[in-house]
Design a protein around this motif. Structure first.
Motif, PDB file in Angstrom:
ATOM      1  N   LEU A  21       0.619  -1.271   0.064  1.00  0.00           N
ATOM      2  CA  LEU A  21      -0.098  -0.049  -0.071  1.00  0.00           C
ATOM      3  C   LEU A  21       0.825   1.411  -0.078  1.00  0.00           C
ATOM      4  O   LEU A  21       0.610   2.338  -0.721  1.00  0.00           O
ATOM      5  CB  LEU A  21      -0.989   0.119   1.208  1.00  0.00           C
ATOM      6  N   TRP A  22       1.844   1.205   0.787  1.00  0.00           N
ATOM      7  CA  TRP A  22       2.837   2.339   1.046  1.00  0.00           C
ATOM      8  C   TRP A  22       3.347   2.812  -0.580  1.00  0.00           C
ATOM      9  O   TRP A  22       3.485   3.738  -0.996  1.00  0.00           O
ATOM     10  CB  TRP A  22       3.752   2.065   2.165  1.00  0.00           C
ATOM     11  N   GLU A  23       3.855   1.709  -1.106  1.00  0.00           N
ATOM     12  CA  GLU A  23       4.641   1.791  -2.393  1.00  0.00           C
ATOM     13  C   GLU A  23       3.742   2.125  -3.413  1.00  0.00           C
ATOM     14  O   GLU A  23       4.119   2.717  -4.315  1.00  0.00           O
ATOM     15  CB  GLU A  23       5.262   0.368  -2.792  1.00  0.00           C
ATOM     16  N   SER A  24       2.308   1.935  -3.245  1.00  0.00           N
ATOM     17  CA  SER A  24       1.349   2.487  -4.289  1.00  0.00           C
ATOM     18  C   SER A  24       1.081   4.004  -4.330  1.00  0.00           C
ATOM     19  O   SER A  24       0.498   4.358  -5.138  1.00  0.00           O
ATOM     20  CB  SER A  24       0.125   1.750  -4.215  1.00  0.00           C
ATOM     21  N   LEU A  25       1.604   4.451  -3.334  1.00  0.00           N
ATOM     22  CA  LEU A  25       1.240   6.215  -2.905  1.00  0.00           C
ATOM     23  C   LEU A  25       2.243   6.987  -3.801  1.00  0.00           C
ATOM     24  O   LEU A  25       3.473   6.440  -4.025  1.00  0.00           O
ATOM     25  CB  LEU A  25       1.401   6.375  -1.647  1.00  0.00           C
ATOM     26  N   ASP A  26       1.884   7.994  -4.512  1.00  0.00           N
ATOM     27  CA  ASP A  26       2.874   8.859  -5.008  1.00  0.00           C
ATOM     28  C   ASP A  26       3.134   9.736  -4.106  1.00  0.00           C
ATOM     29  O   ASP A  26       2.453  10.190  -3.149  1.00  0.00           O
ATOM     30  CB  ASP A  26       2.098   9.634  -6.230  1.00  0.00           C
ATOM     31  N   GLN A  27       4.500  10.532  -3.948  1.00  0.00           N
ATOM     32  CA  GLN A  27       4.880  11.295  -2.925  1.00  0.00           C
ATOM     33  C   GLN A  27       3.853  12.377  -2.902  1.00  0.00           C
ATOM     34  O   GLN A  27       3.808  13.015  -1.722  1.00  0.00           O
ATOM     35  CB  GLN A  27       6.271  11.747  -3.098  1.00  0.00           C
ATOM     36  N   ARG A  28       3.187  12.954  -3.669  1.00  0.00           N
ATOM     37  CA  ARG A  28       2.256  14.184  -3.866  1.00  0.00           C
ATOM     38  C   ARG A  28       0.905  13.563  -3.010  1.00  0.00           C
ATOM     39  O   ARG A  28       0.359  14.395  -2.741  1.00  0.00           O
ATOM     40  CB  ARG A  28       2.053  14.412  -5.198  1.00  0.00           C
ATOM     41  N   ASP A  29       0.715  12.184  -2.887  1.00  0.00           N
ATOM     42  CA  ASP A  29      -0.350  11.814  -2.203  1.00  0.00           C
ATOM     43  C   ASP A  29      -0.267  12.146  -0.731  1.00  0.00           C
ATOM     44  O   ASP A  29      -1.198  11.748   0.151  1.00  0.00           O
ATOM     45  CB  ASP A  29      -0.820  10.301  -2.330  1.00  0.00           C
ATOM     46  N   ILE A  30       1.174  12.135  -0.244  1.00  0.00           N
ATOM     47  CA  ILE A  30       1.188  12.194   1.148  1.00  0.00           C
ATOM     48  C   ILE A  30       1.458  13.603   2.034  1.00  0.00           C
ATOM     49  O   ILE A  30       2.198  14.537   1.451  1.00  0.00           O
ATOM     50  CB  ILE A  30       2.469  11.301   1.518  1.00  0.00           C
ATOM     51  N   PRO A  31       0.427  14.026   2.754  1.00  0.00           N
ATOM     52  CA  PRO A  31       0.407  15.242   3.022  1.00  0.00           C
ATOM     53  C   PRO A  31       1.525  15.423   4.237  1.00  0.00           C
ATOM     54  O   PRO A  31       1.658  14.582   5.131  1.00  0.00           O
ATOM     55  CB  PRO A  31      -0.919  15.500   3.682  1.00  0.00           C
ATOM     56  N   LEU A  32       2.341  16.538   4.310  1.00  0.00           N
ATOM     57  CA  LEU A  32       3.486  16.729   5.262  1.00  0.00           C
ATOM     58  C   LEU A  32       3.062  18.128   5.654  1.00  0.00           C
ATOM     59  O   LEU A  32       2.653  18.999   5.174  1.00  0.00           O
ATOM     60  CB  LEU A  32       4.748  16.749   4.612  1.00  0.00           C
ATOM     61  N   SER A  33       3.458  18.134   7.073  1.00  0.00           N
ATOM     62  CA  SER A  33       3.323  19.521   7.652  1.00  0.00           C
ATOM     63  C   SER A  33       4.592  20.189   7.442  1.00  0.00           C
ATOM     64  O   SER A  33       5.741  19.786   6.872  1.00  0.00           O
ATOM     65  CB  SER A  33       3.273  19.359   9.306  1.00  0.00           C
ATOM     66  N   ASP A  34       4.849  21.458   7.634  1.00  0.00           N
ATOM     67  CA  ASP A  34       5.784  22.426   7.259  1.00  0.00           C
ATOM     68  C   ASP A  34       7.123  21.670   8.152  1.00  0.00           C
ATOM     69  O   ASP A  34       8.138  21.771   7.562  1.00  0.00           O
ATOM     70  CB  ASP A  34       5.943  23.755   7.734  1.00  0.00           C
ATOM     71  N   ALA A  35       6.891  21.410   9.455  1.00  0.00           N
ATOM     72  CA  ALA A  35       7.893  20.687  10.317  1.00  0.00           C
ATOM     73  C   ALA A  35       8.594  19.311   9.777  1.00  0.00           C
ATOM     74  O   ALA A  35       9.548  18.980   9.516  1.00  0.00           O
ATOM     75  CB  ALA A  35       7.534  20.631  11.593  1.00  0.00           C
ATOM     76  N   GLN A  36       7.401  18.473   9.192  1.00  0.00           N
ATOM     77  CA  GLN A  36       7.882  17.234   8.560  1.00  0.00           C
ATOM     78  C   GLN A  36       8.762  17.537   7.340  1.00  0.00           C
ATOM     79  O   GLN A  36       9.625  16.660   7.091  1.00  0.00           O
ATOM     80  CB  GLN A  36       6.590  16.516   8.259  1.00  0.00           C
ATOM     81  N   ARG A  37       8.319  18.615   6.483  1.00  0.00           N
ATOM     82  CA  ARG A  37       9.052  18.702   5.247  1.00  0.00           C
ATOM     83  C   ARG A  37      10.478  19.228   5.477  1.00  0.00           C
ATOM     84  O   ARG A  37      11.212  19.030   4.852  1.00  0.00           O
ATOM     85  CB  ARG A  37       8.230  19.612   4.433  1.00  0.00           C
ATOM     86  N   VAL A  38      10.461  20.075   6.473  1.00  0.00           N
ATOM     87  CA  VAL A  38      12.060  20.506   7.036  1.00  0.00           C
ATOM     88  C   VAL A  38      12.654  19.249   7.241  1.00  0.00           C
ATOM     89  O   VAL A  38      13.890  19.152   7.014  1.00  0.00           O
ATOM     90  CB  VAL A  38      11.847  21.564   7.969  1.00  0.00           C
TER      91      VAL A  38
END
Length: 69
Positions: A21-38
Protein backbone atom coordinates in the motif's frame (compact mmCIF):
# COMPACT_ATOMS: atom_id res chain seq x y z
CA UNK A 1 -13.59 5.39 8.52
CA UNK A 2 -14.36 1.80 7.66
CA UNK A 3 -12.35 -0.77 9.57
CA UNK A 4 -11.62 -3.88 7.55
CA UNK A 5 -10.94 -7.18 9.30
CA UNK A 6 -7.34 -8.26 8.80
CA UNK A 7 -7.09 -10.76 11.63
CA UNK A 8 -7.15 -13.61 9.11
CA UNK A 9 -3.74 -12.46 7.85
CA UNK A 10 -0.50 -13.39 9.54
CA UNK A 11 1.65 -10.54 10.87
CA UNK A 12 4.06 -11.05 7.97
CA UNK A 13 1.18 -10.88 5.45
CA UNK A 14 -0.05 -7.66 7.08
CA UNK A 15 3.42 -6.13 6.88
CA UNK A 16 3.61 -7.10 3.21
CA UNK A 17 0.22 -5.48 2.63
CA UNK A 18 1.35 -2.30 4.41
CA UNK A 19 4.47 -2.22 2.25
CA UNK A 20 2.49 -2.72 -0.95
CA UNK A 21 0.00 0.00 0.00
CA UNK A 22 2.79 2.43 0.92
CA UNK A 23 4.64 1.76 -2.34
CA UNK A 24 1.44 2.39 -4.31
CA UNK A 25 1.32 6.02 -3.14
CA UNK A 26 2.83 8.86 -5.09
CA UNK A 27 4.82 11.23 -2.88
CA UNK A 28 2.32 13.97 -3.78
CA UNK A 29 -0.40 11.84 -2.10
CA UNK A 30 1.29 12.13 1.31
CA UNK A 31 0.49 15.37 3.11
CA UNK A 32 3.35 16.78 5.20
CA UNK A 33 3.35 19.53 7.77
CA UNK A 34 5.94 22.28 7.38
CA UNK A 35 7.97 20.74 10.23
CA UNK A 36 7.88 17.30 8.57
CA UNK A 37 8.96 18.77 5.25
CA UNK A 38 11.90 20.59 6.89
CA UNK A 39 12.98 17.38 8.67
CA UNK A 40 12.67 15.35 5.47
CA UNK A 41 14.74 17.89 3.55
CA UNK A 42 17.39 17.82 6.33
CA UNK A 43 17.60 14.04 6.18
CA UNK A 44 17.79 14.01 2.38
CA UNK A 45 20.64 16.53 2.57
CA UNK A 46 22.49 14.23 5.01
CA UNK A 47 22.08 11.29 2.65
CA UNK A 48 23.19 13.35 -0.33
CA UNK A 49 26.24 14.55 1.63
CA UNK A 50 27.12 11.00 2.67
CA UNK A 51 27.17 11.88 6.37
CA UNK A 52 24.79 9.13 7.50
CA UNK A 53 24.99 5.36 7.33
CA UNK A 54 22.33 3.85 5.10
CA UNK A 55 20.74 0.59 6.23
CA UNK A 56 19.10 -1.57 3.55
CA UNK A 57 15.36 -2.11 4.06
CA UNK A 58 15.87 -5.88 4.11
CA UNK A 59 18.20 -5.52 7.11
CA UNK A 60 15.67 -3.33 8.94
CA UNK A 61 12.90 -5.86 8.22
CA UNK A 62 15.04 -8.74 9.49
CA UNK A 63 15.84 -6.87 12.71
CA UNK A 64 12.18 -6.07 13.29
CA UNK A 65 11.14 -9.66 12.69
CA UNK A 66 13.84 -10.90 15.07
CA UNK A 67 12.53 -8.60 17.81
CA UNK A 68 9.06 -10.15 17.57
CA UNK A 69 10.36 -13.63 18.37
Amino acid sequence: MTVLPFDHLTPEERLTLIDELWESLDQRDIPLSDAQRVELERRIAEVDAGTVEMIPWEVVQAKLRARRC
